[in-house]
Design an enzyme around this catalytic site. Structure first.
Site, PDB file in Angstrom:
ATOM      1  N   GLU A 276     -76.519  15.691  62.035  1.00  0.00           N
ATOM      2  CA  GLU A 276     -77.790  15.659  61.304  1.00  0.00           C
ATOM      3  C   GLU A 276     -77.732  14.508  60.313  1.00  0.00           C
ATOM      4  OE1 GLU A 276     -79.934  18.221  57.739  1.00  0.00           O
ATOM      5  OE2 GLU A 276     -78.872  19.326  59.321  1.00  0.00           O
ATOM      6  N   GLU A 281     -84.591  13.183  51.293  1.00  0.00           N
ATOM      7  CA  GLU A 281     -84.576  14.618  51.030  1.00  0.00           C
ATOM      8  C   GLU A 281     -84.519  14.843  49.514  1.00  0.00           C
ATOM      9  OE1 GLU A 281     -82.461  18.575  52.905  1.00  0.00           O
ATOM     10  OE2 GLU A 281     -81.257  16.746  52.698  1.00  0.00           O
TER      11      GLU A 281
END
Length: 490
Positions: A276, A281
């Site tokens: 990932e 974020e």
């Protein structure tokens, strides 16, 4: 070929004579009238008479009939055959008039034939020498150019050997959502969210494209919820999966707010084995972007690693430390949240190739010209904010076939666990129940462009090209050969 033509020409004439004589004698034996050998020929008796068979008779003097008409016909045929034979022989050597080449132009039997042949050979040798010299000149030029490029690289000009990034996919405009799947299952991060289908997203205006081609994705900011009730939002992922590439997102703002958890990232359904990559974020009111990698065991962040961000953790193993991963925080206070919105957003770029996985952020005012001109050159961008080096992590083993994802979730494993230290009021569930606290939970995107290069097109990052990933295939082949060999003895 020339000697063959000359030999054929020499043989053709005697063969033709033999055939002609044979034909004449055969025809004479069969068709000539029964004339005695002592029979005298006709002699002209008058001044106006001519010889019975004369090709030189004047036009005004009538020719007498040939005493042997059959013989006259055979003679004419023989003459015609002779002329045709000569013509064929000459064409064989000279070449057919309609197919003459420059080489055969001055060629032919006669006193000058040998001299012409020698001249032609000299011309051929001269042309071959010229062609060799031309090839040598081209090779020398190529070697000089290669040497110059090598010298430039040796002196520090690495750009000449850098791969050229070419446009692969463009996600923008009115068709943006055509290339994405709307995810509407349970949130794997345990957020207080209900992801909606494409029809509901479009119908509720949670996803749409403006007239000026701005891509909008947002959470429901109208419905009052009971505390603990999930809020409707969107999560989309590309239909296409990528193993490596250059990904450039131009966005004007990203979601933020107490309890809000947005992400622009990539992963694979086989998580965490195929990895990932979190490109953008953040949670709550943070103004600093966090970039993180989550993998199976065995992948680590190399420190120092040629990047400018702050290191939060170095072990990328998603199965320990509450899935913290190896994380880096951007130093820029305008890379997330309200400050990102206030500067008009910017560009987030992620490069994934054999040199590692890197992330850059460029505020709106300083986006490089090569990005704006759609000819990106990461070698000109300086150090990235984050970089995962292949020295401490096997990229082929840990990252494969990623889909690009945008989502907005709430609370959950990260925003929920950090809420008490976020400076936000009340509880996370209380915040999410009030739609007034969700007004800033919105993506405004201009475009997403992906680029590739010749190395990636050749599959250098694909699992099938890795020795470590291919060793099981090798053992399988060996086992098959052993079974085949010993099976014959059973």
């Amino acid at each position: 070929m020339t000697n063959l033509k000359l030999t054929t020409h020499k043989l053709l004439l005697p063969i033709t004579l033999i055939v002609l004589i044979f034909s004449l004698t055969t025809n004479a034996a069969v068709h000539l009238p029964n004339v005695k050998s002592n029979q005298k020929r006709h002699i002209p008796s008058q001044a106006g008479d001519s010889l019975p068979y004369s090709n030189a008779a004047p036009d005004n003097v009538p020719r007498r009939a040939h005493p042997y008409p059959e013989l006259e016909v055979m003679q004419k045929k023989a003459k015609s055959l002779w002329n045709r034979a000569l013509t064929a022989g000459e064409q064989l050597v000279r070449g057919h008039p309609k197919r003459k080449t420059q080489r055969a132009k001055n060629l032919g039997p006669g006193p000058g034939y040998a001299a012409s042949l020698k001249a032609m050979k000299r011309k051929e040798r001269k042309e071959k020498r010229a062609q060799r010299q031309k090839r040598q000149t081209n090779l020398a030029s190529t070697a000089t150019a290669s040497g110059s490029a090598a010298a430039a690289t040796a002196t520090g000009s690495l750009n000449s050997s850098a791969p050229v990034w070419v446009l692969d996919d463009v996600y923008d405009g009115q068709n943006f959502f055509d290339y994405f799947l709307f995810y509407n299952w349970k949130d794997p991060t345990n957020g207080m969210v209900q992801y909606v289908t494409a029809d509901e997203a479009f119908g509720s205006k949670l996803a749409y494209v403006t007239k000026d081609n701005k891509i909008i994705m947002k959470a429901d900011n109208e419905t009052v919820l009971d505390v603990g009730q999930p809020r409707k939002s969107v999560r989309i992922e590309t239909n296409k999966a990528y193993t490596g590439g250059l990904f450039i997102l131009d966005m004007e703002r990203a979601p933020y707010g107490c309890g809000v958890w947005p992400a622009f990232w990539s992963t694979n359904a086989n998580w965490p084995q195929n990895g990932e990559i979190d490109i953008y974020e953040g949670v709550h009111l943070s103004t600093n972007n966090q970039m993180t990698w989550h993998t199976s065991p065995g992948c680590n962040l190399k420190v120092p690693g040629g990047f400018t961000g702050y290191v939060n953790s170095t072990d990328c193993n998603a199965l320990i430390n509450n899935n913290e991963g190896c994380a880096i925080t951007d130093q820029s206070y305008s890379s997330s949240g309200a400050t990102l919105k206030n500067i008009g957003g910017g560009v987030f770029a992620m490069k994934w190739d054999t040199t590692g996985i890197s992330v850059w952020f460029f505020p709106r005012a300083v986006i490089p010209d090569d990005i704006l001109n759609f000819t990106p050159d990461p070698t000109q961008w300086g150090q990235p904010q984050a970089h995962l080096s292949p020295d401490a992590c096997d990229l082929v083993q840990h990252f494969q076939e990623h889909k690009i994802i945008f989502n907005i979730t709430f609370c959950g494993d990260w925003a929920g666990m950090t809420y008490l230290t976020s400076g936000c009021p009340g509880t996370c569930n209380d915040q999410i129940a009030n739609p007034a606290n969700i007004n800033e939970a919105i993506w405004v995107i201009n475009s997403l462009r992906t680029y590739t290069n010749s190395d990636l097109q050749a599959g250098v990052l694909n699992a099938g090209t890795s020795w470590r990933s291919g060793k099981n295939l090798l053992w399988g082949v060996v086992a098959s050969l052993l079974v085949t060999f010993f099976g014959g003895w059973l």
